[in-house]
Motif scaffolding. Structure first.
Motif, mmCIF file in Angstrom:
data_model
loop_
_atom_site.group_PDB
_atom_site.id
_atom_site.type_symbol
_atom_site.label_atom_id
_atom_site.label_comp_id
_atom_site.label_asym_id
_atom_site.label_seq_id
_atom_site.Cartn_x
_atom_site.Cartn_y
_atom_site.Cartn_z
ATOM 1 N N LEU A 197 0.847 -1.190 0.000
ATOM 2 C CA LEU A 197 0.000 0.000 0.000
ATOM 3 C C LEU A 197 0.885 1.243 0.000
ATOM 4 O O LEU A 197 1.681 1.456 0.921
ATOM 5 C CB LEU A 197 -0.892 0.004 1.242
ATOM 6 C CG LEU A 197 -1.704 1.282 1.509
ATOM 7 C CD1 LEU A 197 -2.621 1.609 0.334
ATOM 8 C CD2 LEU A 197 -2.496 1.158 2.805
ATOM 9 N N LEU A 198 0.749 2.050 -1.044
ATOM 10 C CA LEU A 198 1.426 3.335 -1.124
ATOM 11 C C LEU A 198 0.386 4.420 -0.874
ATOM 12 O O LEU A 198 -0.581 4.542 -1.638
ATOM 13 C CB LEU A 198 2.072 3.521 -2.497
ATOM 14 C CG LEU A 198 2.767 4.858 -2.755
ATOM 15 C CD1 LEU A 198 3.924 5.059 -1.779
ATOM 16 C CD2 LEU A 198 3.248 4.947 -4.198
ATOM 17 N N ALA A 199 0.552 5.177 0.187
ATOM 18 C CA ALA A 199 -0.387 6.248 0.530
ATOM 19 C C ALA A 199 -0.077 7.481 -0.312
ATOM 20 O O ALA A 199 1.005 8.060 -0.196
ATOM 21 C CB ALA A 199 -0.287 6.579 2.017
ATOM 22 N N VAL A 200 -1.015 7.858 -1.168
ATOM 23 C CA VAL A 200 -0.828 9.044 -2.008
ATOM 24 C C VAL A 200 -1.190 10.264 -1.176
ATOM 25 O O VAL A 200 -2.350 10.491 -0.845
ATOM 26 C CB VAL A 200 -1.682 8.960 -3.280
ATOM 27 C CG1 VAL A 200 -1.536 10.231 -4.100
ATOM 28 C CG2 VAL A 200 -1.264 7.752 -4.107
ATOM 29 N N ARG A 206 4.100 3.450 6.156
ATOM 30 C CA ARG A 206 5.466 3.986 6.049
ATOM 31 C C ARG A 206 5.796 4.537 4.664
ATOM 32 O O ARG A 206 6.693 5.354 4.523
ATOM 33 C CB ARG A 206 6.495 2.894 6.387
ATOM 34 C CG ARG A 206 6.471 2.438 7.838
ATOM 35 C CD ARG A 206 6.977 3.532 8.758
ATOM 36 N NE ARG A 206 7.043 3.104 10.149
ATOM 37 C CZ ARG A 206 6.043 3.177 11.024
ATOM 38 N NH1 ARG A 206 4.875 3.662 10.624
ATOM 39 N NH2 ARG A 206 6.173 2.768 12.261
ATOM 40 N N ALA A 207 5.089 4.095 3.632
ATOM 41 C CA ALA A 207 5.407 4.505 2.261
ATOM 42 C C ALA A 207 4.404 5.551 1.789
ATOM 43 O O ALA A 207 3.193 5.332 1.848
ATOM 44 C CB ALA A 207 5.395 3.295 1.331
ATOM 45 N N PHE A 208 4.924 6.690 1.305
ATOM 46 C CA PHE A 208 4.075 7.805 0.885
ATOM 47 C C PHE A 208 4.470 8.249 -0.521
ATOM 48 O O PHE A 208 5.649 8.367 -0.836
ATOM 49 C CB PHE A 208 4.199 8.968 1.865
ATOM 50 C CG PHE A 208 3.637 8.650 3.228
ATOM 51 C CD1 PHE A 208 2.288 8.865 3.508
ATOM 52 C CD2 PHE A 208 4.445 8.098 4.218
ATOM 53 C CE1 PHE A 208 1.765 8.549 4.750
ATOM 54 C CE2 PHE A 208 3.922 7.771 5.467
ATOM 55 C CZ PHE A 208 2.574 8.001 5.730
ATOM 56 N N GLY A 209 3.452 8.528 -1.346
ATOM 57 C CA GLY A 209 3.675 8.972 -2.715
ATOM 58 C C GLY A 209 3.296 10.426 -2.889
ATOM 59 O O GLY A 209 2.200 10.841 -2.512
ATOM 60 N N HIS A 231 8.115 8.137 -2.242
ATOM 61 C CA HIS A 231 7.958 7.783 -3.652
ATOM 62 C C HIS A 231 7.526 9.025 -4.415
ATOM 63 O O HIS A 231 6.531 9.670 -4.049
ATOM 64 C CB HIS A 231 6.884 6.709 -3.824
ATOM 65 C CG HIS A 231 7.189 5.399 -3.175
ATOM 66 N ND1 HIS A 231 7.149 4.200 -3.869
ATOM 67 C CD2 HIS A 231 7.515 5.083 -1.896
ATOM 68 C CE1 HIS A 231 7.443 3.208 -3.041
ATOM 69 N NE2 HIS A 231 7.656 3.724 -1.832
ATOM 70 N N PHE A 232 8.235 9.359 -5.479
ATOM 71 C CA PHE A 232 7.785 10.448 -6.346
ATOM 72 C C PHE A 232 6.961 9.840 -7.461
ATOM 73 O O PHE A 232 7.441 8.964 -8.191
ATOM 74 C CB PHE A 232 8.954 11.245 -6.923
ATOM 75 C CG PHE A 232 8.499 12.529 -7.560
ATOM 76 C CD1 PHE A 232 8.219 13.643 -6.789
ATOM 77 C CD2 PHE A 232 8.303 12.614 -8.933
ATOM 78 C CE1 PHE A 232 7.758 14.820 -7.362
ATOM 79 C CE2 PHE A 232 7.845 13.788 -9.517
ATOM 80 C CZ PHE A 232 7.565 14.892 -8.728
ATOM 81 N N ILE A 233 5.706 10.303 -7.622
ATOM 82 C CA ILE A 233 4.796 9.666 -8.559
ATOM 83 C C ILE A 233 4.226 10.644 -9.592
ATOM 84 O O ILE A 233 3.372 10.258 -10.392
ATOM 85 C CB ILE A 233 3.640 8.950 -7.822
ATOM 86 C CG1 ILE A 233 2.821 9.937 -6.983
ATOM 87 C CG2 ILE A 233 4.190 7.825 -6.949
ATOM 88 C CD1 ILE A 233 1.613 9.296 -6.294
ATOM 89 N N VAL A 239 -0.261 -0.638 -4.908
ATOM 90 C CA VAL A 239 -1.463 0.147 -5.230
ATOM 91 C C VAL A 239 -1.295 1.524 -4.600
ATOM 92 O O VAL A 239 -0.823 1.663 -3.474
ATOM 93 C CB VAL A 239 -2.760 -0.538 -4.748
ATOM 94 C CG1 VAL A 239 -3.050 -1.772 -5.580
ATOM 95 C CG2 VAL A 239 -2.697 -0.901 -3.266
ATOM 96 N N ARG A 240 -1.678 2.559 -5.348
ATOM 97 C CA ARG A 240 -1.457 3.945 -4.945
ATOM 98 C C ARG A 240 -2.798 4.534 -4.497
ATOM 99 O O ARG A 240 -3.645 4.856 -5.326
ATOM 100 C CB ARG A 240 -0.863 4.746 -6.112
ATOM 101 C CG ARG A 240 0.385 4.097 -6.725
ATOM 102 C CD ARG A 240 0.962 4.933 -7.872
ATOM 103 N NE ARG A 240 -0.019 5.255 -8.884
ATOM 104 C CZ ARG A 240 -0.336 4.467 -9.907
ATOM 105 N NH1 ARG A 240 0.243 3.285 -10.048
ATOM 106 N NH2 ARG A 240 -1.252 4.854 -10.785
ATOM 107 N N ILE A 241 -2.984 4.666 -3.200
ATOM 108 C CA ILE A 241 -4.298 4.990 -2.646
ATOM 109 C C ILE A 241 -4.242 6.313 -1.892
ATOM 110 O O ILE A 241 -3.420 6.486 -0.985
ATOM 111 C CB ILE A 241 -4.790 3.876 -1.689
ATOM 112 C CG1 ILE A 241 -4.677 2.504 -2.359
ATOM 113 C CG2 ILE A 241 -6.210 4.168 -1.234
ATOM 114 C CD1 ILE A 241 -5.493 2.348 -3.625
#
Length: 233
Positions: free
Chosen positions: A31-34, A52-55, A77-79, A216-218
């Motif tokens: 899970l990538l938190a946007v 822990r992971a943020f986009g 994460h740069f998205i 998944v970018r949520i």
């Protein structure tokens, strides 16, 4: 109103259920938190709930949050779309980049990655639905770009990312995700180290997981609707 922690729990449960339906382990999908337009305080709340992971899409906004939250062990994460003159701070401050779509940007990221950091994890952004308004290389350009990016010393090519055109029909929504998965499978014949499919957002994550998404970018499902009256940072 649910808290951010409640939302994270609900989304993780949805991920687990979607993975189970297609015989996958829940931990095979990250899970990538946007977090674009979200405050540092909201990200801190998400971190307290185990995220822990943020986009991030907007560079200056992201840099401000990275500084504000430097006491936390977060993965950034740069998205968003990458301008050539903004590659240095991206190379210096991020762990992942999901939106590489041309070799010029990839070379700059590689050259500007600090020597003391591990290679920057990157995904190639693919315009899988061939939409004129979307960034990304076209599917028939991916193989050549992948070979070039994989050879750059400051980068670690991980896989592919896409933002397909939305569809209200489940079978149609799965089609572009399946196409991206097939594209990755073809690339892995030459580049077997590739392991990432970054695809699926709040409205279509189940379809993406059923077609092999590993990230998944949520955003909305975690933080609620964005205030689009605010100007982009």
């Amino acid at each position: 109103m649910n808290s951010i922690a409640d939302n994270i729990c609900a989304v993780r449960q949805q991920i687990a259920e979607s993975a189970a339906r297609c015989g996958r382990a829940p931990d095979s999908v990250r899970l990538l938190a946007v977090s674009k337009t979200r405050s540092a305080d909201e990200l801190r709340q998400a971190c307290e709930a185990g995220q822990r992971a943020f986009g991030e899409n907007y560079l200056q906004e992201a840099l401000d949050k990275i500084e504000a939250l430097k006491d936390l062990a977060l993965e950034w994460h740069f998205i968003g779309p990458i301008q050539s003159n903004k590659t240095r701070p991206i190379a210096e401050h991020f762990d992942w980049v999901h939106s590489v779509d041309r070799i010029k940007v990839a070379r700059r990221l590689s050259e500007q990655r600090p020597a003391g950091l591990p290679p920057l994890n990157v995904c190639l952004q693919v315009n899988i639905s061939a939409e004129a308004s979307k960034s990304g290389c076209l599917p028939d350009q991916v193989a050549e770009l992948a070979r070039e990016v994989a050879s750059l010393p400051g980068l670690r090519l991980r896989g592919l990312m896409a933002i397909p055109e939305a569809s209200g029909v489940p079978a149609e929504q799965r089609r572009p995700f399946a196409a991206l998965r097939q594209l990755l499978e073809q690339l892995r014949e030459e580049l077997p180290q590739l392991d990432t499919l970054s695809m699926g957002m709040s409205g279509d994550m189940s379809a993406a997981i059923e077609e092999g998404a590993t990230i998944v970018r949520i955003g909305t499902a975690l933080f609620g609707p964005r205030d689009y009256s605010r100007p982009n940072p």
